[in-house]
Write a protein that holds these residues in place. Structure first.
Motif, mmCIF file in Angstrom:
data_model
loop_
_atom_site.group_PDB
_atom_site.id
_atom_site.type_symbol
_atom_site.label_atom_id
_atom_site.label_comp_id
_atom_site.label_asym_id
_atom_site.label_seq_id
_atom_site.Cartn_x
_atom_site.Cartn_y
_atom_site.Cartn_z
ATOM 1 N N PHE A 421 0.834 -1.198 0.000
ATOM 2 C CA PHE A 421 0.000 0.000 0.000
ATOM 3 C C PHE A 421 0.868 1.247 0.000
ATOM 4 O O PHE A 421 1.848 1.331 0.752
ATOM 5 C CB PHE A 421 -0.887 0.046 1.248
ATOM 6 C CG PHE A 421 -1.922 -1.040 1.337
ATOM 7 C CD1 PHE A 421 -3.189 -0.852 0.819
ATOM 8 C CD2 PHE A 421 -1.628 -2.249 1.944
ATOM 9 C CE1 PHE A 421 -4.152 -1.842 0.907
ATOM 10 C CE2 PHE A 421 -2.577 -3.251 2.044
ATOM 11 C CZ PHE A 421 -3.839 -3.044 1.521
ATOM 12 N N THR A 426 -4.097 6.475 0.729
ATOM 13 C CA THR A 426 -4.578 5.105 0.556
ATOM 14 C C THR A 426 -4.941 4.502 1.905
ATOM 15 O O THR A 426 -6.069 4.065 2.126
ATOM 16 C CB THR A 426 -3.519 4.246 -0.148
ATOM 17 O OG1 THR A 426 -3.173 4.854 -1.398
ATOM 18 C CG2 THR A 426 -4.040 2.852 -0.407
ATOM 19 N N ASP A 636 -3.045 5.755 -5.173
ATOM 20 C CA ASP A 636 -4.118 6.665 -5.580
ATOM 21 C C ASP A 636 -3.658 7.887 -6.361
ATOM 22 O O ASP A 636 -4.488 8.714 -6.747
ATOM 23 C CB ASP A 636 -4.877 7.152 -4.345
ATOM 24 C CG ASP A 636 -4.062 8.150 -3.527
ATOM 25 O OD1 ASP A 636 -2.850 7.921 -3.355
ATOM 26 O OD2 ASP A 636 -4.628 9.160 -3.072
ATOM 27 N N MET A 653 -6.983 3.527 -6.288
ATOM 28 C CA MET A 653 -8.056 3.937 -5.391
ATOM 29 C C MET A 653 -8.520 5.334 -5.772
ATOM 30 O O MET A 653 -7.737 6.287 -5.766
ATOM 31 C CB MET A 653 -7.564 3.889 -3.937
ATOM 32 C CG MET A 653 -8.652 4.084 -2.915
ATOM 33 S SD MET A 653 -8.042 3.718 -1.242
ATOM 34 C CE MET A 653 -8.017 1.933 -1.272
#
Length: 749
Positions: A421, A426, A636, A653
């Protein structure tokens, strides 16, 4: 040389062999670079290179249509999937006629069970069976003939050959039988097989319509008309005539006709079509609205910012269509099998005929077993196994805000064993706030005494789009401090920004940047270290002077975890996945946030420059001494695009920033195979789960399709299956594959 692509509808395909033949016909056209034909959607996605500026899309599409027609199929408009819902019994008329004509032919079979002899005269059997054979069955002859001309075979050829052989045998036995003799004929076998095949294709078509419900539902979100404000008042116009800049009136309960921004009024908007989130979102003046979403209780006036193919809804539809039109890698096996399937079946049918004949059986018996082999060996189920599951899986995923861009991502996602991640935006809210600002000249001073320095920092950062810059500006606004526009602002990638404020050349950025610039050591370093130990992200504001770069202030920033992230990460770990957090923050800040998120120390990768994220993903993929890891990366922003592309599966995302815009998400979406339409980490588990379930359905369908043929053909060849039973089993195989795929529509993340 430019690259063009288009979709074209194809009518008349019945099995995997048809798919292969259409692909070969289109691939022969000059300039065609790739073609993917989907049996379930009855469409083809074609990409070609335009050799000259004069060769436009319309010319090439005309060639494509001609090639499809020459191959024996009907070119259709690509929009045939956009048609609204049709009646449940549409297309049933031929099946009903077949049942009415075949019914009297199978009465003797029922009579035998009851001890009755209801055999119809041969002439009546002929009169009932012949229209079924040559009128209702004309589609099989037509498609089979084109297959022969193309030097290949398909399901239609097998059905046409098998049923014609049964009908012709019956005619021959009837005409050569002694007068008044009662001879057993096989008209019922041919008529019932054609009727059952038609029934199976009708049931299959109904199931196909259900798999395309997702596309139809998305198209239905677009209203037909919009109410614009003109000098003459409010006027209704078709949405095709909307222009960027138009002002629209949207009444309560209406759908927004295009993307735009609210100019007047406030309301609650249902954006479930966009995010999968059923809760309404509050909108006021300045808020972004998305075409297709539903206005709540308030009347609003909006200004159009995007229309047609540039809207968010159009992009969602394009992503879903791309996924459903694409072929999964596992489909290559089906294509290879279908290329040789029909010729092999024809050989097996001939071997069956000769084997029964040479072992002393009559031509009549030998031919019936040959017909059974031809009828049962249908490649329909093979052709539908993969696309039906992909369509159902991608469709239900889109319903919950998970957009799967391509079939390869869908097939690979279930193999993921490591999820990495990006931190900011995020796992965290992504809108950091300024916790404190400390003046270097008076290190013990409170924030109150540092307000003039905050004004300088806000002035410099007002020219930057970075989240930390936004936090500085917001902090200045909260203190009601004025800031001036900076001059000669320059962003230094990965470090910070530099500019001129009131004649002073200021810099604001990371500790690493200050070290590289040679900022003299001082008391500020201890302050920065203490703040980092507390988990803050630290930046330094400095000034270029004739004596060199001098530190002016220490700024500490903090972010908050997104709601539900801790639970979502716990569930991912419970699935046996390895987790990783990638952050550009210092080690202390990254570790502090990781502790709040429930991540372990060894799962944190701190001080990673934006350009180094892709390299880190590749390191995670490597496993010294073992099988490589399958890594999914979740990000993202624009700077996440290389890592999203480098990962085995990229998940973008779609976060909304403070202005209600998607920021760099559009770039991330292009690099990622899967897009999560709302900033909920729980959707990551949902994406992996729908992948696993879809691949499971593909494998189940292919297993049963292969097993069905592997068992059915030998049974038919050995005489255990009559043509009627073989026809019923063949029809059932396709319907069962479609039904099994449709079970995915019950999935929830």
């Amino acid at each position: 040389m430019s690259e063009l692509s288009c979709d074209i509808g194809i009518g008349g395909m019945t099995c995997a062999s048809c798919v292969a033949r259409v692909e070969r016909a289109i691939a022969k056209l000059p300039g065609v670079e790739s073609v993917s034909v989907n049996l379930a959607t009855e469409s083809a996605r074609v990409t070609w290179a335009a050799s000259s500026p004069d060769e436009d899309a319309q010319t090439q599409q005309a060639r494509l249509r001609r090639a499809v027609r020459d191959a024996g199929y009907e070119p259709l408009a690509a929009e045939h999937l956009e048609q609204g819902p049709v009646g449940a019994w549409v297309g049933f008329a031929p099946v009903a006629i077949g049942l009415l004509l075949s019914g009297p032919l199978i009465l003797p079979m029922l009579g035998d069970v009851l001890g009755q002899h209801w055999m119809l005269p041969a002439l009546w059997q002929f009169l009932l069976a012949t229209p079924v054979q040559f009128v209702l069955g004309a589609r099989f002859y037509k498609a089979g003939w084109y297959a022969l001309l193309a030097g290949s075979g398909n399901m239609d050829l097998l059905v046409a050959l098998g049923t014609t052989a049964g009908w012709a045998l019956s005619v021959w036995l009837w005409l050569t039988a002694p007068v008044e003799a009662m001879v057993h004929l096989y008209f019922e076998g041919s008529a019932v097989v054609i009727t059952l095949v038609l029934l199976g294709k009708w049931l299959e078509a109904r199931a196909k319509r259900q798999t395309t419900d997702a596309i139809r539902a998305l198209h239905a979100l677009r209203p037909a008309r919009a109410r614009i404000i003109t000098s003459d008042g409010e006027v209704d116009i078709p949405i095709e005539e909307l222009l960027v800049g138009d002002r629209l009136v949207v009444l309560p309960g209406e759908r927004f006709a295009a993307d735009g921004v609210v100019l007047e009024g406030q309301t609650q908007v249902d954006e479930a079509m966009l995010t999968g989130e059923p809760l309404p979102v509050h909108k006021n003046v300045g808020s972004r609205v998305t075409g297709g979403s539903i206005n709540g209780e308030g009347r609003v006036v909006m200004r159009v910012r995007a229309t047609g193919t540039t809207t968010v809804l159009a992009n969602i539809i394009r992503l879903v269509e791309d996924a459903q039109a694409a072929k999964a890698p596992i489909q290559r096996l089906v294509d290879q099998v279908s290329a040789v399937f029909v010729p092999v079946v024809l050989v097996l049918a001939l071997v069956t005929l000769l084997a029964w004949w040479f072992t002393g059986h009559s031509v009549e018996v030998s031919l019936i077993h040959c017909v059974a082999v031809l009828v049962i060996a249908c490649p329909c189920a093979l052709g539908l196994a993969t696309p039906a599951a992909i369509m159902a899986g991608t469709g239900v995923a889109a319903k919950y805000g998970i957009l799967i861009k391509d079939a390869q991502a869908l097939e690979v996602a279930h193999q993921v064993d490591t999820v990495a991640f990006d931190k900011t935006g995020t796992l965290t809210i992504g809108q950091p706030r300024l916790l404190s600002l400390h003046d270097i000249q008076d290190i013990g001073a409170s924030t109150t005494h540092a307000l003039p320095m905050l004004s300088l920092a806000a002035s410099l950062q007002s020219g930057s789009e970075h989240p930390l810059a936004h936090a500085v500006v917001q902090a200045a606004k909260a203190k009601h401090m004025d800031h001036v526009a900076p001059e000669a602002v320059k962003a230094v990638a990965g470090f910070g920004s530099e500019g001129v404020v009131q004649g002073r050349r200021l810099l604001l950025g990371s500790l690493r940047w200050m070290t590289e610039l040679g900022v003299p050591a001082g008391e500020w370093q201890a302050r920065a270290a203490a703040l980092q130990a507390e988990g803050a992200t630290v930046s330094i504001m400095a000034e270029r002077t004739p004596q060199g770069v001098v530190a002016l202030a220490v700024l500490a920033f903090g972010d908050e975890p997104k709601p539900g992230v801790h639970e979502a990460l716990t569930k991912l770990r419970a699935r046996g996945l390895c987790l990783a957090m990638i952050s550009g923050d210092n080690v202390g800040a990254a570790q502090a946030m990781a502790a709040r998120l429930g991540l372990h120390t060894d799962e944190v990768h701190a001080e990673v420059m934006p350009g180094d994220k892709a390299a880190l993903v590749k390191r995670l993929q490597r496993n010294v001494g073992g099988a490589p890891h399958v890594v999914a990366f979740v990000g993202d922003g624009i700077n996440d695009a290389p890592a999203l592309a480098a990962a085995d599966v990229g998940l973008a995302m779609a976060n909304l920033n403070a202005d209600g815009q998607r920021g760099g998400t559009d770039v991330a979406m292009q690099a990622a195979g899967i897009t999560l339409m709302r900033g909920d980490v729980a959707l990551v588990a949902g994406a992996l789960d729908i992948s696993a379930r879809t691949v499971a359905k593909i494998r189940q369908n292919l297993f049963w399709a292969f097993v069905y043929n592997a068992a059915g053909i030998p049974l038919a060849a050995m005489g255990y299956l009559s043509p009627v039973v073989a026809g019923a089993a063949m029809a059932l195989s396709s319907v069962s594959v479609m039904t099994n795929a449709l079970l995915l529509k019950r999935w929830k993340p």
